[in-house]
Design an enzyme around this catalytic site. Structure first.
Site, PDB file in Angstrom:
ATOM      1  N   ARG A 166       0.802  -1.125  -0.070  1.00 19.40           N
ATOM      2  CA  ARG A 166      -0.044   0.020   0.023  1.00 19.40           C
ATOM      3  C   ARG A 166       0.885   1.257   0.180  1.00 19.40           C
ATOM      4  O   ARG A 166       0.375   2.358   0.632  1.00 19.40           O
ATOM      5  CB  ARG A 166      -0.891   0.025   1.152  1.00 19.40           C
ATOM      6  CG  ARG A 166      -1.900  -1.068   1.231  1.00 19.40           C
ATOM      7  CD  ARG A 166      -2.754  -1.182   0.235  1.00 19.40           C
ATOM      8  NE  ARG A 166      -4.270  -1.978   0.394  1.00 19.40           N
ATOM      9  CZ  ARG A 166      -4.095  -3.238   0.130  1.00 19.40           C
ATOM     10  NH1 ARG A 166      -3.026  -3.810  -0.449  1.00 19.40           N
ATOM     11  NH2 ARG A 166      -5.324  -4.016   0.622  1.00 19.40           N
ATOM     12  N   CYS A 200     -10.534  -0.617   3.547  1.00 18.74           N
ATOM     13  CA  CYS A 200      -9.910  -0.798   4.963  1.00 18.74           C
ATOM     14  C   CYS A 200      -9.378   0.716   5.403  1.00 18.74           C
ATOM     15  O   CYS A 200      -8.695   1.527   4.676  1.00 18.74           O
ATOM     16  CB  CYS A 200      -8.906  -1.766   4.904  1.00 18.74           C
ATOM     17  SG  CYS A 200      -9.408  -3.333   4.909  1.00 18.74           S
TER      18      CYS A 200
HETATM   19  N1  EPU Z   1     -10.525 -10.808  10.800  1.00 15.47           N
HETATM   20  C1  EPU Z   1     -11.352 -10.766  11.809  1.00 15.47           C
HETATM   21  N2  EPU Z   1     -12.604  -9.686  12.269  1.00 15.47           N
HETATM   22  C2  EPU Z   1     -12.891  -8.885  11.275  1.00 15.47           C
HETATM   23  C3  EPU Z   1     -11.997  -8.749  10.041  1.00 15.47           C
HETATM   24  C4  EPU Z   1     -11.036  -9.737   9.722  1.00 15.47           C
HETATM   25  O1  EPU Z   1     -11.292 -11.550  12.686  1.00 15.47           O
HETATM   26  O2  EPU Z   1     -13.512  -7.948  11.472  1.00 15.47           O
HETATM   27  C5  EPU Z   1      -9.725 -11.712  10.552  1.00 15.47           C
HETATM   28  C6  EPU Z   1     -10.151 -12.737   9.662  1.00 15.47           C
HETATM   29  O3  EPU Z   1     -11.102 -13.728   9.913  1.00 15.47           O
HETATM   30  C7  EPU Z   1      -8.863 -13.010   9.012  1.00 15.47           C
HETATM   31  C8  EPU Z   1      -7.954 -11.846   9.266  1.00 15.47           C
HETATM   32  O4  EPU Z   1      -8.599 -11.043  10.122  1.00 15.47           O
HETATM   33  O5  EPU Z   1      -8.334 -14.185   9.686  1.00 15.47           O
HETATM   34  C9  EPU Z   1      -7.694 -11.161   7.978  1.00 15.47           C
HETATM   35  O6  EPU Z   1      -8.831 -10.687   7.381  1.00 15.47           O
HETATM   36  P1  EPU Z   1      -9.209 -10.501   5.913  1.00 15.47           P
HETATM   37  O7  EPU Z   1      -8.940 -11.912   5.048  1.00 15.47           O
HETATM   38  O8  EPU Z   1     -10.492  -9.742   5.657  1.00 15.47           O
HETATM   39  O9  EPU Z   1      -8.078  -9.368   5.434  1.00 15.47           O
HETATM   40  P2  EPU Z   1      -7.652  -7.861   5.872  1.00 15.47           P
HETATM   41  O10 EPU Z   1      -6.153  -8.275   6.229  1.00 15.47           O
HETATM   42  O11 EPU Z   1      -8.444  -7.679   6.823  1.00 15.47           O
HETATM   43  C10 EPU Z   1      -6.536  -7.387   3.754  1.00 15.47           C
HETATM   44  C11 EPU Z   1      -6.711  -5.881   2.920  1.00 15.47           C
HETATM   45  C12 EPU Z   1      -7.988  -5.738   2.211  1.00 15.47           C
HETATM   46  C13 EPU Z   1      -7.992  -6.826   1.177  1.00 15.47           C
HETATM   47  C14 EPU Z   1      -8.126  -8.190   1.835  1.00 15.47           C
HETATM   48  C15 EPU Z   1      -8.261  -9.381   0.907  1.00 15.47           C
HETATM   49  C16 EPU Z   1      -5.318  -4.316   4.284  1.00 15.47           C
HETATM   50  C17 EPU Z   1      -5.370  -3.214   5.160  1.00 15.47           C
HETATM   51  N3  EPU Z   1      -6.786  -4.964   4.108  1.00 15.47           N
HETATM   52  O12 EPU Z   1      -7.536  -7.228   4.593  1.00 15.47           O
HETATM   53  O13 EPU Z   1      -7.862  -4.706   1.373  1.00 15.47           O
HETATM   54  O14 EPU Z   1      -9.506  -6.766   0.533  1.00 15.47           O
HETATM   55  O15 EPU Z   1      -6.910  -8.313   2.636  1.00 15.47           O
HETATM   56  O16 EPU Z   1      -6.892  -9.498   0.500  1.00 15.47           O
HETATM   57  O17 EPU Z   1      -4.410  -4.643   3.680  1.00 15.47           O
HETATM   58  C18 EPU Z   1      -8.234  -2.169   1.265  1.00 15.47           C
HETATM   59  O18 EPU Z   1      -7.116  -2.092   1.002  1.00 15.47           O
HETATM   60  O19 EPU Z   1      -9.183  -1.395   1.413  1.00 15.47           O
HETATM   61  C19 EPU Z   1      -8.745  -3.458   1.755  1.00 15.47           C
HETATM   62  C20 EPU Z   1     -10.115  -3.790   2.107  1.00 15.47           C
END
Ligand code: EPU
Length: 302
Positions: free
Chosen positions: A177, A226
């Site tokens: 990012r 995010c």
């Molecule tokens: N999780 C929770 N509770 C929540 C959200 C997430 O426990 O409310 C847990 C999930 O169960 C999972 C872990 O946290 O085990 C990671 O969650 P997720 O797979 O949703 O990915 P993320 O790290 O929260 C990142 C990117 C997203 C992208 C997704 C999918 C960042 C800040 N976010 O989210 O990008 O869509 O992976 O690859 O890097 C964005 O850039 O705006 C964005 C949404």
């Protein structure tokens, strides 16, 4: 901010720039938050240096608006004008494994257009709102891929040099990012090199990413994706969730019940509400986990 200087107003048509007075940025951002200012729609790349010299000479501050999907804009009358590129048609031109894409092109449309022409690699980006230029500037990524991996050349307005330049992929660094572009550089066009893949296979990947996204993110609600970057080795969403902060509200700004790193505008949230919610959550995470979360969303609040 209003552009009233007759010198600027008179020069705009010749520069191919349309003046849209009193534009509401709440209507141009996916969060639906933001005050008003004059907008300049730029139709010709080659006149951008002259336009910026003109604005600078008259001391008119400006910012570049892309698709408005990763942006939190302040309330009220804004102290700068906004420049936005009008998209040039055709906005995607394919040649073998290369896609020459206008920065104003819609990212989702670009992914599907390339897919239909048997060019893959960007399946993870399906469902990410915004323009190709915005994705490029932030090095947008999801599901294990990031757009930077496919960038071979970028045409941009370099604010420091005050001219339009073309950079080769190896001259740009793409990190999580983050990119080496300066904040006031303006993306104009990009050349991507994409791997050949049959359309049905790409479509399978697109469907899987779509399903994952639908299951874990509040897609129907107004958000900027995010709010925070993930700290190394951890997930901001999981930390906020573990603190029981889903549903926490400040006015109409609310931590999503579906994904704790998405903060939604549940009605008529102001930037003030959203910033208070962000600050509150950040403080709680710091207190409990000792981690200072970095903004992923871009904030224009001055
Ligand atoms: N999780 C929770 N509770 C929540 C959200 C997430 O426990 O409310 C847990 C999930 O169960 C999972 C872990 O946290 O085990 C990671 O969650 P997720 O797979 O949703 O990915 P993320 O790290 O929260 C990142 C990117 C997203 C992208 C997704 C999918 C960042 C800040 N976010 O989210 O990008 O869509 O992976 O690859 O890097 C964005 O850039 O705006 C964005 C949404």
């Amino acid at each position: 901010m209003r552009i009233e200087d007759p010198k600027i107003v008179a020069a705009l048509p010749e520069l191919g720039v349309q003046l849209k007075p009193g534009t509401s940025l709440a209507e141009l951002t996916s969060l639906g938050i933001g005050g008003t200012t004059d907008m300049l729609r730029v139709t010709k790349h080659e006149t951008i240096p002259d336009l910026l010299n003109l604005l600078d000479a008259q001391a008119v501050p400006h910012k570049f608006l892309g698709g408005g999907s990763n942006l939190l804009v302040g309330d009220g009358e804004l102290p700068w004008v906004v420049l936005q590129l009008a998209s040039r048609q055709p906005d995607i031109v394919l040649q073998r494994n290369f896609a020459q894409v206008d920065a104003a092109a819609d990212l989702g449309r670009t992914v599907t257009f390339c897919a239909k022409n048997d060019l893959g690699g960007m399946e993870g980006l399906i469902g990410v709102p915004g323009t190709v230029g915005g994705a490029l500037r932030m090095n947008a990524g999801a599901y294990g891929m990031q757009i930077g991996s496919y960038v071979r050349q970028v045409k941009l307005y370099r604010a420091a040099a005050r001219k339009i330049e073309t950079l080769e992929g190896h001259q740009i660094s793409f990190e999580y990012r983050h990119t080496s572009f300066a904040p006031d550089d303006m993306m104009l066009a990009v050349k991507l090199e994409l791997p050949s893949k049959p359309y049905p296979e790409i479509l399978k990947g697109i469907r899987i990413c779509n399903e994952k996204r639908r299951a874990s993110q509040p897609l129907g609600q107004k958000s900027a994706g995010c709010i925070f970057k993930n700290p190394p080795g951890a997930s901001a969403g999981r930390m906020i969730d573990e603190l029981g902060l889903k549903g926490l509200s400040f006015g109409d700004a609310r931590v999503s019940d579906r994904h704790a790193n998405f903060f939604v505008n549940a009605g008529r949230a102001s930037a003030k509400d959203m910033l208070a919610l962000i600050a509150g959550v950040r403080e709680r995470v710091e207190k409990s986990f000792g981690v200072i979360l970095e903004y992923e969303v871009v904030v224009w609040n001055a």
